[in-house]
Design an enzyme around this catalytic site. Structure first.
Site, PDB file in Angstrom:
ATOM      1  N   ASP A  13       0.832  -1.220   0.000  1.00 28.39           N
ATOM      2  CA  ASP A  13       0.000   0.000   0.000  1.00 28.39           C
ATOM      3  C   ASP A  13       0.865   1.268   0.000  1.00 28.39           C
ATOM      4  O   ASP A  13       1.956   1.286   0.565  1.00 28.39           O
ATOM      5  CB  ASP A  13      -0.912  -0.019   1.239  1.00 28.39           C
ATOM      6  CG  ASP A  13      -2.044   0.985   1.107  1.00 28.39           C
ATOM      7  OD1 ASP A  13      -2.336   1.435  -0.026  1.00 28.39           O
ATOM      8  OD2 ASP A  13      -2.639   1.342   2.145  1.00 28.39           O
ATOM      9  N   ASN A  61     -11.016  -2.716  -5.174  1.00 29.71           N
ATOM     10  CA  ASN A  61     -10.298  -1.719  -5.982  1.00 29.71           C
ATOM     11  C   ASN A  61     -10.989  -1.385  -7.307  1.00 29.71           C
ATOM     12  O   ASN A  61     -10.643  -0.407  -7.974  1.00 29.71           O
ATOM     13  CB  ASN A  61      -8.841  -2.137  -6.241  1.00 29.71           C
ATOM     14  CG  ASN A  61      -7.945  -2.018  -5.018  1.00 29.71           C
ATOM     15  OD1 ASN A  61      -7.046  -2.820  -4.809  1.00 29.71           O
ATOM     16  ND2 ASN A  61      -8.177  -1.012  -4.172  1.00 29.71           N
TER      17      ASN A  61
HETATM   18  C1  IPE Z   1      -5.303  -2.738  -0.206  1.00 30.86           C
HETATM   19  O1  IPE Z   1      -4.982  -1.411  -0.430  1.00 30.86           O
HETATM   20  C2  IPE Z   1      -5.286  -3.508  -1.480  1.00 30.86           C
HETATM   21  C3  IPE Z   1      -3.985  -3.616  -2.129  1.00 30.86           C
HETATM   22  C4  IPE Z   1      -2.833  -3.274  -1.651  1.00 30.86           C
HETATM   23  C5  IPE Z   1      -4.023  -4.210  -3.443  1.00 30.86           C
HETATM   24  P1  IPE Z   1      -6.092  -0.281  -0.491  1.00 30.86           P
HETATM   25  O2  IPE Z   1      -5.381   1.013  -0.595  1.00 30.86           O
HETATM   26  O3  IPE Z   1      -7.079  -0.588  -1.568  1.00 30.86           O
HETATM   27  O4  IPE Z   1      -6.795  -0.446   0.923  1.00 30.86           O
HETATM   28  P2  IPE Z   1      -7.860   0.472   1.680  1.00 30.86           P
HETATM   29  O5  IPE Z   1      -9.070   0.553   0.817  1.00 30.86           O
HETATM   30  O6  IPE Z   1      -7.229   1.813   1.896  1.00 30.86           O
HETATM   31  O7  IPE Z   1      -8.112  -0.230   2.969  1.00 30.86           O
HETATM   32  C1  IPE Z   2      -1.645   0.217  -3.326  1.00 30.59           C
HETATM   33  O1  IPE Z   2      -1.368   1.576  -3.346  1.00 30.59           O
HETATM   34  C2  IPE Z   2      -1.835  -0.356  -4.704  1.00 30.59           C
HETATM   35  C3  IPE Z   2      -3.202  -0.767  -5.021  1.00 30.59           C
HETATM   36  C4  IPE Z   2      -4.205  -0.760  -4.211  1.00 30.59           C
HETATM   37  C5  IPE Z   2      -3.427  -1.221  -6.374  1.00 30.59           C
HETATM   38  P1  IPE Z   2      -2.539   2.639  -3.346  1.00 30.59           P
HETATM   39  O2  IPE Z   2      -2.890   2.938  -4.774  1.00 30.59           O
HETATM   40  O3  IPE Z   2      -3.661   2.206  -2.504  1.00 30.59           O
HETATM   41  O4  IPE Z   2      -1.811   3.897  -2.714  1.00 30.59           O
HETATM   42  P2  IPE Z   2      -2.450   4.943  -1.710  1.00 30.59           P
HETATM   43  O5  IPE Z   2      -2.946   4.181  -0.525  1.00 30.59           O
HETATM   44  O6  IPE Z   2      -3.529   5.650  -2.440  1.00 30.59           O
HETATM   45  O7  IPE Z   2      -1.305   5.823  -1.383  1.00 30.59           O
HETATM   46 MG    MG Z   3      -4.078   2.484  -0.514  1.00 32.90          MG
END
Ligand code: IPE
Ligand code: IPE
Ligand code: MG
Length: 247
Positions: A13, A61
């Protein structure tokens, strides 16, 4: 004491925030994040870790802006196509866990081919969780177990936890010993809910593109300091260890 995790699972993340702090588009963060994923496979392989599960795209997502979802899908297709040969060369067994039926045909084909190419490799097992949800995993396992029993003519059944275990994704590898989440958030976000029942949790404030091999080694080293009790007392665990050592 178990000093080394057999299976590491990572919630990667922080890509979006990493990009934002550099005045870049979110998708640049995903591109950089892909590099770290590649690095983690190498580092875990070198550390002798048996399995690595990377959370790449959750079932939630899909709710992101369409262009970001589209970019991520393309990144998977090109990534799988480009990386599968070198994964194969490095004896990595690649698996994609999650409901792949929602992906377009091109991506499904890339997944199928990469899995087929690497299926007989006996090095590290790399699971990419894509369109994955822990609740989905438990549900699909329960449905399969119930259907099987029904087809065997057993009618209504009382499922046991081993029936579910056997049908979960990654049923043939140990549950994650260590679950790492980067990006500062401290939640599971519907990752491996069943399989992480007893995992050690490690939250890193680093954004995923900044989480390098050194950071991983640090997490593994902290894991080595923890006492896993599985419901027992600390004294019992110590007695178990000295019994093993005296044998
Ligand atoms: C969790 O990250 C899913 C992945 C890393 C693929 P998110 O960024 O989607 O999680 P939430 O929604 O903030 O909990
Ligand atoms: C995790 O990074 C990757 C995916 C969920 C695909 P994020 O895209 O959630 O990054 P933040 O949390 O917005 O910084
Ligand atoms: Mg995230």
């Amino acid at each position: 004491m178990q000093t080394k995790p057999r299976h590491i699972a990572i919630i990667m993340d922080g890509n979006g925030r990493w990009a934002k702090t550099r005045g870049k588009k979110r998708v640049q963060g995903h591109k950089e994040g892909m590099e770290r994923a590649r690095e983690m496979v190498q580092t875990c392989g070198a550390l002798g870790i048996e399995a690595l599960t990377l959370f790449a795209f959750s079932s939630e997502n899909w709710n992101r802006p369409q262009d970001e979802v589209g970019f991520l899908m393309n990144l998977f297709v090109t990534g799988l196509t480009k990386e599968s040969k070198s994964l194969h060369k490095n004896n990595v067994q690649l698996r994609v866990i999650g409901d792949v039926s929602r992906f377009d045909k091109k991506l499904q084909k890339a997944i199928f081919e990469a899995e087929k190419l690497t299926s007989s490799n006996d090095g590290i097992v790399l699971q990419i969780a894509a369109n994955y949800g822990g609740q989905w995993d438990i549900l699909q396992a329960a449905s399969k177990a119930a259907n099987e029993s029904f087809q065997n003519g057993n009618g209504m059944v009382e499922l046991t936890s081993s029936d579910i275990e056997a049908k979960l994704t990654g049923a043939d590898i140990p549950h994650p010993d260590l679950l790492i989440r980067t990006g500062g958030e401290q939640r599971i976000s519907n990752f491996l809910l069943w399989q992480c029942a007893y995992s050690e949790l490690y939250f890193s404030p680093l954004l995923w593109p900044d989480f390098d091999s050194e950071a991983l080694k640090e997490a593994v080293s902290e894991f080595g300091q923890r006492q896993r009790r599985f419901g027992k007392t600390g004294e019992q665990v110590e007695a178990d260890i000295s019994a093993i050592n005296n044998n």
